[in-house]
Scaffold this motif. Structure first.
Motif, short mmCIF file in Angstrom:
data_model
loop_
_atom_site.label_atom_id
_atom_site.label_comp_id
_atom_site.label_asym_id
_atom_site.label_seq_id
_atom_site.Cartn_x
_atom_site.Cartn_y
_atom_site.Cartn_z
N HIS A 1 -21.85 -102.32 -49.08
CA HIS A 1 -21.55 -101.39 -50.39
C HIS A 1 -21.72 -102.44 -51.71
CE1 HIS A 1 -19.19 -97.97 -53.10
NE2 HIS A 1 -20.48 -98.71 -53.06
N GLY B 1 -14.23 -106.17 -58.17
CA GLY B 1 -14.71 -105.03 -59.57
C GLY B 1 -13.45 -104.61 -60.48
N ALA B 2 -12.23 -103.84 -60.57
CA ALA B 2 -11.56 -103.14 -60.97
C ALA B 2 -11.08 -104.16 -62.09
CB ALA B 2 -10.25 -102.76 -59.62
N ASN C 1 -12.55 -104.60 -65.13
CA ASN C 1 -13.20 -103.77 -65.65
C ASN C 1 -11.67 -103.80 -66.69
OD1 ASN C 1 -15.51 -103.05 -65.42
ND2 ASN C 1 -15.66 -102.22 -63.87
N PHE D 1 -17.81 -94.64 -61.77
CA PHE D 1 -16.72 -95.19 -60.57
C PHE D 1 -16.99 -96.41 -61.48
CE2 PHE D 1 -14.87 -97.61 -57.52
CZ PHE D 1 -14.29 -96.28 -56.81
N HIS D 2 -15.45 -97.23 -62.00
CA HIS D 2 -15.28 -98.04 -62.56
C HIS D 2 -14.16 -99.04 -61.74
CE1 HIS D 2 -17.55 -97.45 -65.92
NE2 HIS D 2 -17.73 -96.61 -65.67
N GLU E 1 -21.98 -98.27 -66.60
CA GLU E 1 -22.76 -99.16 -65.46
C GLU E 1 -24.22 -99.62 -65.24
OE1 GLU E 1 -20.88 -96.88 -61.21
OE2 GLU E 1 -20.54 -96.16 -63.14
N ASP F 1 -20.38 -102.48 -67.34
CA ASP F 1 -20.67 -102.46 -65.65
C ASP F 1 -21.07 -102.69 -65.00
OD1 ASP F 1 -19.61 -102.50 -63.36
OD2 ASP F 1 -18.26 -100.56 -63.40
N VAL G 1 -20.99 -104.32 -62.29
CA VAL G 1 -20.06 -105.13 -60.78
C VAL G 1 -21.42 -104.70 -59.50
CG1 VAL G 1 -18.96 -104.09 -59.09
CG2 VAL G 1 -18.00 -104.58 -60.91
N GLN G 2 -21.88 -103.25 -59.29
CA GLN G 2 -22.69 -103.07 -58.39
C GLN G 2 -24.14 -103.01 -58.52
OE1 GLN G 2 -23.71 -98.58 -55.77
NE2 GLN G 2 -21.91 -99.00 -56.36
N LYS H 1 -19.03 -107.66 -56.85
CA LYS H 1 -20.14 -107.06 -55.27
C LYS H 1 -20.37 -108.54 -54.90
CE LYS H 1 -19.40 -102.17 -56.07
NZ LYS H 1 -18.60 -101.82 -54.72
#
Ligand code: PMP
Length: 384
Positions: free
Chosen positions: A37, A96-97, A100, A123-124, A177, A210, A212-213, A239
């Motif tokens: 992921h 990541g959570a 955020n 998605f956060h 995001e 965000d 994160v990804q 990530k």
């Protein structure tokens, strides 16, 4: 003891991994285009990364943040230099959570407010404020303050302007995001991002990006939404930052006052996390992986656009969403079982995601494209 069932995606037990490949307990090799992921950035078990972490563990693996840790400064310096955000400060945490959650908390501290604008499909993360800002009702427990969140359609400047009129004086933050991942690789327009930045400025709210990804080089830039006209107040990352070692961060714009004691964590920024994150940056630089992500990703996307049964191809670099004319689950299953290729799903059942390690080359790209075209052709011919 039973294990809590989270969400197994592949019925496979990996026991070894190297670069872009994973082996199961029978010795079967898989091409990993999912990267756990979007977590595997420089490639599985990269020798430099392994050495760096092992050496550190011999010296000292952990002490809490109650001591001086020059490694954290070294990481902040390198990250600032490579990302171009060297005037920001870095708060280190573990997921990541958590990144955020802390960004939303800082925005609330800073503004004294609690309303947040988030986007449909977002998605956060799964902690309290982060999950409230996640557009998925089944993830919300009664304790999550979803009443504070206003979900707007992505890229709709009018909807944003209207929401600002109604909620502007109560607004703590807008969270978005860099590229929506779980939502099916949806890209915010640059004009939309500029409107968000200007709107936040006008009402005194903070813009939280965000990444994160989408961050850490995946999209062919350090952050997906790097634009000289948009200076987010807070940028979150996780990530790919640790290539599998849990490490995350919040970049804090110098305008934002983060007072001592507002944020904290026991594990965040520990010795091993810092060397993991440093090793990732060193390899990214040495192997020119950001540019590689861009080159390989653009080529893969161009080829995908001409394949049968492909409705849309969205993405940047090696964050790719392929929307099909049909659900992607059976296609992903065939890729896995017949060709030994991992791919990801998304919350849109027709869109599969590719989030491979940034080190994949022509060989891996070609292997995927040949297999994918074959699977699509079989499917199209069967249903014709
Ligand atoms: N933000 C985004 C954009 C994500 O994709 C994810 C994970 N899918 C998270 C936050 C949460 O990260 P973590 O699972 O590390 O808490």
């Amino acid at each position: 003891m039973n294990l809590f069932d989270v969400y197994p995606l592949f019925d496979i037990t990996p026991v070894k991994a190297q670069g872009a490949y994973v082996w199961d307990e029978t010795g079967k090799r898989y091409l990993d285009l999912y990267g756990g992921h979007a977590v595997i950035s420089i490639g599985h078990s990269h020798p430099h990364y392994v050495k760096r972490i092992a050496r550190q563990l011999y010296d000292i693996g952990f002490y809490s943040n109650s001591v001086q840790m020059p490694l954290q400064q070294e990481l902040a310096d390198k990250l600032g230099k490579l990302s171009g955000y060297d005037d920001y400060s870095l708060f280190l945490c573990n997921s990541g959570a958590e990144a955020n959650e802390n960004a939303l908390k800082l925005a609330s501290f800073h503004t004294g407010r609690k309303k947040v604008i988030a986007f449909k499909g977002a998605f956060h993360g799964r902690t309290s404020a982060a999950v409230a800002a996640t557009d998925d009702p089944k993830l919300q427990a009664p304790i999550n303050e979803t009443d504070n969140i206003i979900f707007l359609p992505l890229n709709d400047i009018n909807a944003f302007a209207n929401a600002l009129q109604v909620h502007g004086t109560e607004l703590a933050a807008v969270i978005i995001e860099g590229i929506q991942g779980v939502g099916g690789v949806q890209i915010p327009d640059v004009t939309f991002m500029k409107a968000l930045a200007a709107g936040c400025e006008k009402v005194g709210a903070l813009l939280i990006l965000d990444e994160v990804q989408s961050g850490y080089g995946r999209t062919g830039k350090f952050f997906a939404h790097q634009n000289k006209d948009v200076k987010p107040h807070l940028i979150t990352m996780a990530k790919g930052m640790g290539n599998g070692f849990p490490v995350a961060g919040v970049l804090i714009n110098p305008q934002i006052e983060a007072k001592h004691g507002m944020l904290g964590t026991t594990f965040g920024g520990n010795y091993l996390a810092c060397v993991a994150a440093l090793a990732v940056l060193e390899v990214m630089e040495q192997e020119n992986l950001v540019q590689n992500a861009k080159n390989i990703g653009n080529w893969i996307m161009d080829v995908l656009r001409n394949m049968p049964g492909v409705k849309d191809v969205r993405g940047r670099g090696l964050m790719i969403g392929v929307e099909l004319n049909q659900p992607c689950a059976p296609i992903r299953k065939q890729l896995l079982e017949e060709y030994g290729i991992f791919t990801g799903a998304s919350s849109d059942k027709n869109t599969l995601r590719l989030l491979p390690p940034l080190c994949i080359g022509a060989r891996e790209g070609k292997k995927f494209l040949v297999a994918f075209e074959e699977v699509l052709l079989k499917t199209v011919l069967q249903t014709a």
